[in-house]
Design a protein around this motif. Sequence first.
Motif, PDB file in Angstrom:
ATOM      1  N   GLY A  81       0.828  -1.202   0.000  1.00  0.00           N
ATOM      2  CA  GLY A  81       0.000   0.000   0.000  1.00  0.00           C
ATOM      3  C   GLY A  81       0.857   1.245   0.000  1.00  0.00           C
ATOM      4  O   GLY A  81       1.948   1.267  -0.586  1.00  0.00           O
ATOM      5  N   ASP A 101      -2.953   3.878   3.502  1.00  0.00           N
ATOM      6  CA  ASP A 101      -3.889   2.944   2.884  1.00  0.00           C
ATOM      7  C   ASP A 101      -3.114   1.669   2.573  1.00  0.00           C
ATOM      8  O   ASP A 101      -2.390   1.603   1.572  1.00  0.00           O
ATOM      9  CB  ASP A 101      -4.471   3.562   1.611  1.00  0.00           C
ATOM     10  CG  ASP A 101      -5.599   2.730   1.019  1.00  0.00           C
ATOM     11  OD1 ASP A 101      -5.895   1.646   1.558  1.00  0.00           O
ATOM     12  OD2 ASP A 101      -6.190   3.182   0.013  1.00  0.00           O
ATOM     13  N   VAL A 103      -2.793  -2.858   2.878  1.00  0.00           N
ATOM     14  CA  VAL A 103      -3.300  -4.203   3.104  1.00  0.00           C
ATOM     15  C   VAL A 103      -2.186  -4.992   3.782  1.00  0.00           C
ATOM     16  O   VAL A 103      -1.057  -5.041   3.280  1.00  0.00           O
ATOM     17  CB  VAL A 103      -3.711  -4.878   1.783  1.00  0.00           C
ATOM     18  CG1 VAL A 103      -4.068  -6.341   2.017  1.00  0.00           C
ATOM     19  CG2 VAL A 103      -4.892  -4.143   1.154  1.00  0.00           C
ATOM     20  N   HIS A 121      -7.375  -4.864   5.766  1.00  0.00           N
ATOM     21  CA  HIS A 121      -7.174  -3.567   5.115  1.00  0.00           C
ATOM     22  C   HIS A 121      -7.264  -2.465   6.167  1.00  0.00           C
ATOM     23  O   HIS A 121      -8.287  -2.334   6.841  1.00  0.00           O
ATOM     24  CB  HIS A 121      -8.248  -3.369   4.040  1.00  0.00           C
ATOM     25  CG  HIS A 121      -8.145  -2.068   3.316  1.00  0.00           C
ATOM     26  ND1 HIS A 121      -9.207  -1.519   2.633  1.00  0.00           N
ATOM     27  CD2 HIS A 121      -7.121  -1.201   3.148  1.00  0.00           C
ATOM     28  CE1 HIS A 121      -8.844  -0.376   2.074  1.00  0.00           C
ATOM     29  NE2 HIS A 121      -7.580  -0.157   2.380  1.00  0.00           N
ATOM     30  N   ASP A 151     -11.173  -5.189   0.620  1.00  0.00           N
ATOM     31  CA  ASP A 151     -10.484  -4.046   0.045  1.00  0.00           C
ATOM     32  C   ASP A 151     -11.474  -2.942  -0.305  1.00  0.00           C
ATOM     33  O   ASP A 151     -12.667  -3.029   0.002  1.00  0.00           O
ATOM     34  CB  ASP A 151      -9.669  -4.474  -1.185  1.00  0.00           C
ATOM     35  CG  ASP A 151     -10.539  -5.018  -2.312  1.00  0.00           C
ATOM     36  OD1 ASP A 151     -11.768  -4.833  -2.273  1.00  0.00           O
ATOM     37  OD2 ASP A 151      -9.975  -5.638  -3.232  1.00  0.00           O
TER      38      ASP A 151
END
Length: 203
Positions: A81, A101, A103, A121, A151
């Motif tokens: 991310g 942001d 994962v 996430h 996601d």
Amino acid sequence: MKNKLITIALAAVCVLAACKKEGNDNNGGGTPISDETGAKALFSKMNGLWTAALRPNLSKTVQTYTNTVLNGSSGTATVNGSYAATHASSSTSSTNTSTIDVVVTFKDYESDGLHINGTVHFFDYSNVRSACSSSGCATSSHSSLSYRSHDGANNSFGQANVRFDYNGKSYQDAVLMDIGKSDNFHWSIKVTNRNNQTINTSY
């Protein structure tokens, strides 16, 4: 007679192996997350995981993460991310924005008593604006924070296996989570356990 003894020996080995496997799966046991108390306990552990263990290591330098590995007290967390941050200012105003942001895929990861396997996430957004005029200065802020088992396109990562102690109680389950809040509103907590039971609550 010899064949009979071999058969008995093989049967004994299979029984022992089955018992050993069952013991490993139980990992000492734990209560499933099946009520609001358990869902809030999971929230508390996930919030601590993000604020104390993950975010401090992901918000140091603006960058893109590609299979970046973070170590827990045991196990690993693999991060994909980005972290972005901007600053804009003029003679009368300034704006600071940051977005994480990512994962994160956990493999036997442990931090502060939370043991987790699976993918989650994490989204953490903050915007702070200050403006001044002849009558004085004012500051406004907006934020969004979430921990989810899917996601941004709502594609599920599947259940995460969690094990932890909270307020003297042991929990162990495979869960889907949808935990988040915006600005200063209450946390919205949605947890679906391994039995497909969904708990909705707030904090």
